[in-house]
Scaffold this motif. Structure first.
Motif, PDB file in Angstrom:
ATOM      1  N   GLY A 113     -12.108  70.958 -56.521  1.00  0.00           N
ATOM      2  CA  GLY A 113     -13.558  70.944 -56.365  1.00  0.00           C
ATOM      3  C   GLY A 113     -14.236  72.045 -57.147  1.00  0.00           C
ATOM      4  N   SER A 116     -14.214  71.210 -60.797  1.00  0.00           N
ATOM      5  CA  SER A 116     -15.152  70.108 -61.026  1.00  0.00           C
ATOM      6  C   SER A 116     -16.586  70.610 -61.104  1.00  0.00           C
ATOM      7  N   ILE A 117     -16.992  71.400 -60.115  1.00  0.00           N
ATOM      8  CA  ILE A 117     -18.364  71.918 -60.111  1.00  0.00           C
ATOM      9  C   ILE A 117     -18.633  72.757 -61.351  1.00  0.00           C
ATOM     10  N   THR A 122     -21.007  66.680 -60.079  1.00  0.00           N
ATOM     11  CA  THR A 122     -21.729  66.783 -58.812  1.00  0.00           C
ATOM     12  C   THR A 122     -21.240  65.760 -57.787  1.00  0.00           C
ATOM     13  N   TYR A 145     -14.835  69.854 -49.852  1.00  0.00           N
ATOM     14  CA  TYR A 145     -15.994  69.452 -50.652  1.00  0.00           C
ATOM     15  C   TYR A 145     -17.295  69.740 -49.917  1.00  0.00           C
ATOM     16  N   LEU A 150     -20.176  69.831 -52.761  1.00  0.00           N
ATOM     17  CA  LEU A 150     -19.871  68.768 -53.715  1.00  0.00           C
ATOM     18  C   LEU A 150     -19.850  67.419 -53.009  1.00  0.00           C
ATOM     19  N   LYS A 151     -20.434  66.401 -53.628  1.00  0.00           N
ATOM     20  CA  LYS A 151     -20.304  65.047 -53.088  1.00  0.00           C
ATOM     21  C   LYS A 151     -18.848  64.600 -53.229  1.00  0.00           C
ATOM     22  N   ASP A 397     -29.196  65.470 -58.027  1.00  0.00           N
ATOM     23  CA  ASP A 397     -27.902  65.935 -58.541  1.00  0.00           C
ATOM     24  C   ASP A 397     -28.112  66.252 -60.024  1.00  0.00           C
ATOM     25  N   SER A 430     -25.700  74.204 -61.087  1.00  0.00           N
ATOM     26  CA  SER A 430     -25.495  72.852 -60.567  1.00  0.00           C
ATOM     27  C   SER A 430     -26.243  72.704 -59.245  1.00  0.00           C
ATOM     28  N   VAL A 432     -26.776  69.911 -56.127  1.00  0.00           N
ATOM     29  CA  VAL A 432     -26.259  68.696 -55.502  1.00  0.00           C
ATOM     30  C   VAL A 432     -27.075  68.425 -54.239  1.00  0.00           C
TER      31      VAL A 432
END
Length: 517
Positions: A113, A116-117, A122, A145, A150-151, A397, A430, A432
């Motif tokens: 996660g 990814s972010i 997102t 998450y 994070l979605k 997002d 970012s 979200v």
């Protein structure tokens, strides 16, 4: 708290491709409330609004990683030069697989996660391979998450066919003693697996940014009865199905041997071939498969990093798109792609289709790949009305990228430069669901350094305490998988394109299909 993103270069990714050279985005709650050249008046109606000065930022919708296995989180870089079926026996060994604690599951997901972010993702479609068939793996992943902001769109993974039934020729190749050991391994039945799906769905679906969807692991690993029940649930609950299909030539042979038809044809027979189906990988397809998928409005996830690493081949993206199939982009698991950095997948997908044909009109452009990583990826999880573009009413997002990063100097085309010259360090902020989860490269909701230390310790324990037993377990079946691999890949299958990049004459010499021009 409302947020005003002020005076950024806004690439909305809407249907018209609207770009504002200087513009504002107003976020109220978790939605985009307004977009325009100057929203100062609208913002003034929200006392205490947070203003993000974006004069040196490119403002874009967040990326959606359409295919991931976070459960491989401690195995990056561990494997090389292994085709999928042999690689699977190492990562998911039939003997010697570790039993992890809830916290270990959580830390593996947290690692994925965070990466990814930091690369602008997102929403993450995570196919959590749940070897223990307990709630822990998905619970821990969803919790990680949620804590990051994070979605998470998580599969409840399912399979009810054993090791020997999911691979061709092993019943002929393996000794009886080993077949007996494999057949003795316990896999919960269809009823228990559907009950686990309902438990996870009731606990997490549409809560804390999570969704729980249907994840039959692959058609060759699932009984027709399980897939029929999955198809019925998908229709009744309007849920996506994400399923691994035709990743390798061996899987194409498996369809012929096990069902006497292609795996997509088998999925159609059991009711899964609809607009709610996403086929992960989808490389070794026939022309009839592609036409059927297009007619159904199905999706695929294109995972070039893993497909290259495992030598699986190259998905026929142009043919799929021409047929009306929705093509999404994924990194794939971090033991095959070896990264959750979506920029790497974008770069790979933007380059790999420029070989294989001299007709450059058939090549896949960076802009098409960008759509795969945004709107198309959202569509593969039936979320295209919620995310994937910056439009009024959609979820907020959004990522802010440094327009003066070295890879954007000068700024010709941000999308092409994401694909070819910039890297994910250029992602600075970012948002979200209207909440800032990373600002100026610093994660906003967790203590990143503290969790890094804990992840590092858990990862080292995994390497030290679990990996040797996993390798020993894989070694038991390795000779027979080698024999199976070369027997299967030596066959000719009716693919409608050439999945491996070689000259037509070499392809014919080696027994691979060459599509007629």
């Amino acid at each position: 708290m409302p947020i005003l993103i002020r005076q950024g270069l806004i690439h909305t990714n809407d249907g018209a491709g609207t770009v504002l050279e200087r513009g504002d985005v107003l976020i109220v709650g978790n939605r985009i409330a307004a977009i325009g050249p100057d929203l100062s008046a609208e913002a003034s109606a929200h006392p205490g609004i947070e203003v993000i000065e974006a004069g040196n930022r490119i403002v874009m919708p967040g990326f959606v990683d359409a295919h991931m296995h976070s459960n491989e989180g401690f195995e990056m870089g561990r494997y090389d030069n292994l085709p999928l079926e042999i690689w699977l026996s190492e990562v998911y060994p039939p003997f010697g697989a570790p039993t992890l604690t809830w916290r270990e599951h959580y830390l593996r997901a947290m690692l994925v996660g965070i990466v990814s972010i930091r690369s602008g993702v997102t929403a993450l479609q995570d196919d959590v391979i749940n070897m223990a068939f307990t709630p822990d793996a998905v619970d821990a992943t969803a919790s990680a998450y949620r804590d990051l902001g994070l979605k998470g769109w998580l599969t409840a993974s399912m399979w009810d066919e054993g090791f020997l039934k999911s691979l061709p020729f092993l019943n002929e190749i393996m000794p009886e003693e080993l077949k007996g050991r494999l057949n003795a391994l316990h896999t919960p039945g269809r009823k228990e697996q559907i009950e686990l799906f309902h438990e996870l769905h009731g606990k997490w679906h549409d809560k804390d940014g999570m969704r729980i969807i249907l994840g039959p692991c692959g058609p060759q690993r699932c009984s027709p009865e399980l897939l029929e029940e999955v198809a019925a649930l998908s229709e009744a609950m309007d849920l996506p199905i994400h399923c691994h299909v035709l990743e390798t030539k061996t899987q194409a042979v498996t369809g012929e041997v096990k069902y006497g038809k292609t795996l997509p044809a088998f999925l159609a027979e059991v009711g899964c071939m609809t607009h709610r189906l996403t086929m992960n990988h989808a490389i070794w397809l026939t022309n009839d498969d592609i036409a059927m998928m297009g007619t159904a409005g199905a999706s695929i996830t294109h995972n070039p990093l893993a497909n290259l690493k495992l030598g699986s081949g190259v998905a026929p993206v142009r043919k799929l798109k021409n047929a009306g199939v929705n093509v999404a982009l994924g990194c794939d698991g971090v033991a095959s792609a070896d990264s959750a950095d979506i920029f790497q997948a974008i770069k790979a997908a933007s380059g790999i289709h420029k070989i294989g044909t001299h007709d450059y009109r058939e090549w896949v452009s960076a802009h098409e790949v960008y759509e795969m990583a945004t709107k198309n990826a959202a569509r593969s999880s039936l979320m295209q009305d919620e995310v994937g573009s910056i439009e009024i009413g959609k979820k907020a997002d959004i990522v802010l990228i440094d327009r003066f990063d070295w890879g954007f100097l000068p700024l010709h085309d941000p999308i092409q430069q994401i694909a070819f010259s910039a890297n994910s360090d250029s992602v600075k902020t970012s948002i979200v669901d209207g909440r800032i989860v990373m600002k100026d490269r610093k994660l906003a909701l967790i203590d990143e350094e503290a969790i890094r230390s804990e992840i590092s310790e858990a990862a080292e324990k995994f390497r030290r305490d679990y990996c040797p037993a996993m390798s020993e377990g894989a070694a038991v079946v390795r000779p027979y998988l080698d024999e199976m691999h070369f027997k299967a890949t030596g066959r000719t299958v009716p693919a409608g394109h050439l999945p491996l990049r070689m000259s037509p004459s070499d392809a014919k010499d080696r027994g691979y299909p060459v599509a007629a021009e």
